[in-house]
Every structure is written in C-alpha cells, then in structure tokens.
Design a protein around this motif. Structure first.
Motif, PDB file in Angstrom:
ATOM      1  N   THR A  18      37.553  47.038  48.282  1.00  0.00           N
ATOM      2  CA  THR A  18      36.153  47.107  48.683  1.00  0.00           C
ATOM      3  C   THR A  18      35.696  48.535  48.424  1.00  0.00           C
ATOM      4  OG1 THR A  18      36.760  47.656  50.966  1.00  0.00           O
ATOM      5  CG2 THR A  18      36.409  45.324  50.440  1.00  0.00           C
ATOM      6  N   ARG A  19      34.480  48.667  47.928  1.00  0.00           N
ATOM      7  CA  ARG A  19      33.990  49.985  47.545  1.00  0.00           C
ATOM      8  C   ARG A  19      32.775  50.344  48.367  1.00  0.00           C
ATOM      9  NH1 ARG A  19      36.145  47.115  43.529  1.00  0.00           N
ATOM     10  NH2 ARG A  19      37.411  48.174  41.919  1.00  0.00           N
ATOM     11  N   SER A  20      32.754  51.591  48.824  1.00  0.00           N
ATOM     12  CA  SER A  20      31.621  52.086  49.611  1.00  0.00           C
ATOM     13  C   SER A  20      31.504  53.581  49.390  1.00  0.00           C
ATOM     14  CB  SER A  20      31.823  51.786  51.101  1.00  0.00           C
ATOM     15  OG  SER A  20      32.913  52.532  51.609  1.00  0.00           O
ATOM     16  N   ARG A  21      30.486  54.182  49.985  1.00  0.00           N
ATOM     17  CA  ARG A  21      30.335  55.634  49.857  1.00  0.00           C
ATOM     18  C   ARG A  21      31.516  56.373  50.490  1.00  0.00           C
ATOM     19  NH1 ARG A  21      23.911  56.845  51.091  1.00  0.00           N
ATOM     20  NH2 ARG A  21      23.079  55.748  49.241  1.00  0.00           N
ATOM     21  N   ALA A  22      32.157  55.729  51.463  1.00  0.00           N
ATOM     22  CA  ALA A  22      33.289  56.355  52.136  1.00  0.00           C
ATOM     23  C   ALA A  22      34.552  56.323  51.282  1.00  0.00           C
ATOM     24  CB  ALA A  22      33.550  55.665  53.472  1.00  0.00           C
ATOM     25  N   MET A  24      37.349  53.749  48.781  1.00  0.00           N
ATOM     26  CA  MET A  24      37.859  52.428  48.437  1.00  0.00           C
ATOM     27  C   MET A  24      38.938  52.024  49.428  1.00  0.00           C
ATOM     28  SD  MET A  24      38.200  53.025  44.306  1.00  0.00           S
ATOM     29  CE  MET A  24      38.852  51.382  43.993  1.00  0.00           C
ATOM     30  N   THR A  27      41.560  45.137  49.701  1.00  0.00           N
ATOM     31  CA  THR A  27      41.215  43.842  50.273  1.00  0.00           C
ATOM     32  C   THR A  27      42.512  43.131  50.670  1.00  0.00           C
ATOM     33  OG1 THR A  27      41.335  42.742  48.138  1.00  0.00           O
ATOM     34  CG2 THR A  27      39.194  43.684  48.755  1.00  0.00           C
TER      35      THR A  27
END
Length: 276
Positions: A18-22, A24, A27
C-alpha cells in the motif's frame, strides 16, 4: 526498485504494497510472499549449483577452487594422480580472490576446493586437513630484521603491515594475526588485493607481511626476503567439498588423491570457526 516491484505486482495480479505519503507498507499478499522469499532464494541457489555442476559433469571437467598456492608442491601430484585415475576427465583450476573464503565452493562455482583453514562457513562443508606449515614473515630485503635466523612475532607488532582489503574479512585478520597480538593494534602500511601488488608493496618498503613458509618458494622475488617467525600459530591447508557430494565417485576420487599425498604425521583434525 519501485519499477520492478510494480512489474511484479502486474505479473502476480495482486498489490504487494500500500502506498501513501508516509511511505510503503506490505499488504497481506506482500507479507505472504515475503515469508516465502528466503526459501525461494535458497531453492534458486541450489538450482544454480546443480546446474553448474551438471554442466561440468557433461563436459567431464572437475572444477577445483583454490587460494594462493593451493596445496603447494602437492598440487601437481594430486592432479596427476586424479588424471591417472580418471583419464577421461580434465581438472580446471580456478583461483579465488582473498574475499572468497570457500574459493567458490559454497556458490557452486567449483566442485572441490583447496583452502587455508579455518574459514567462515567451514562447518557446513566436509573438510580434511592435508598439511600444516609455519607462518613466516616477508620483509623488504633491506629491512634490519632480514638477516635474523628467527624473529619473535612480538618484535613485529610495531611494524607496518601490508594487508588485504577490509572486505576480505577473515583472510585479512588471519594474515595480520589480529588475535595473537595480546591486544596490540595493527599498523597498516599498504592495502593490496593481488599477490603481485602485495609483493611490490613489500619490496618497496611500505610494510611487511606474514606468509606461509611455502611463499618463499612460490613467491620468490628480488627485494623480498622471507624469515621464520616464532610465537605465531601455523597455517593449515585442507580439501573441502559439499556434503551432498559424499557419494559422488568423481569428487571422492579427487579427495582420495588429495589424502594420498598427505604427510603420514597429519593426524590433527581440521580447525573450526563458527559461521558468521
């Protein structure tokens, strides 16, 4: 790396991160794959070893890894005996870098190895001691100690040493005798990774170096003198092979040829060093 991960996700048809600004995060599918990776890599390494070995068998070539001068003068005798025993086979000698402690045996690049003992990972292999020889010192010919009949190792502690690169790890430490100096620090005068450069550094006065007694014969060079040393442990040479090859008749023939050249008083078992 991100591109390769994306390609793997496309091939598998599932997201692995899962990728976010915080950042990876794995999953559930990614965690399942990650748990399998060590076993997959181990299986792949085994496949590579078996494939390389099979190629050698098909060509009737026995690949022998070695460090430095291998089994000294006995090397030619061993190969001659093996050729007599297996006339339809050819021996291919492969010299390894100082940073490769098993001379390619653990990676499957060779079938058998002639090595200096002990070495990291030795406990996972079959090893038979062939002979023991004293460690001497290689000195510039003009060095004040060059005329001595015997040099106590403690007299050399303050001398600059020509060392192998730090990445050679155990090999560097062994030939600096770092654990036989009573805590006295090592002075490094030069770093080399090839025998010719090592000899040049000594001849040019950048430092001295411990070496097996046989180096005086195999690495004789103008400007370099070899002298006996007391107070330092000897060097040992052994033959090593993978446990899976205990029943391989060709490899066992080579091992037997090695053991047949062994001096009759070589009864001490090979030393062991815990795997890193």
């Amino acid at each position: 790396m991100t591109k390769q991960i994306k390609q793997l996700e496309i091939q598998l048809g599932v997201p692995l991160f899962t990728r976010s600004r915080a950042g990876m995060a794995l999953t559930e599918a990614g965690r399942a794959l990650a748990e399998r990776v060590p076993a997959l890599l181990a299986d792949w390494d085994q496949v590579l070893r078996e494939t390389k070995s099979a190629a050698g068998r098909a060509a009737r070539v026995l690949r022998i890894g070695f460090m430095a001068s291998a089994a000294n003068e006995a090397t030619q005798q061993i190969i001659s005996a093996f050729t007599h025993r297996r006339p339809d086979w050819r021996v291919e000698m492969r010299q390894a870098a100082w940073s490769n402690p098993s001379a390619g045996l653990t990676s499957g690049d060779v079938d058998v190895a002639l090595l200096r003992l002990p070495f990291p990972g030795q406990d996972a292999l079959r090893v038979e001691l062939l002979f023991t020889e004293p460690r001497w010192v290689a000195l510039p010919a003009a060095h004040p100690f060059a005329t001595r009949d015997l040099i106590p190792f403690s007299d050399l502690w303050d001398e600059p040493f020509v060392a192998a690169p730090p990445e050679s790890g155990w090999w560097r430490d062994n030939w600096l005798a770092t654990d036989e100096r009573d805590g006295h620090p090592v002075r490094i005068g030069a770093v080399t990774d090839q025998p010719d450069d090592w000899l040049s550094a000594i001849a040019n006065g950048y430092g001295i170096a411990l070496a097996p007694e046989s180096a005086a014969r195999f690495y004789a060079r103008p400007g370099v003198t070899y002298r006996p040393v007391s107070g330092v442990s000897p060097s040992q040479v052994g033959v090593a092979w993978a446990p899976a090859d205990d029943t391989d008749p060709v490899i066992q023939d080579f091992v037997r040829c090695c053991l047949d050249t062994r001096p009759p008083d070589t009864t001490e078992p090979p030393p062991h060093r815990p795997s890193p």
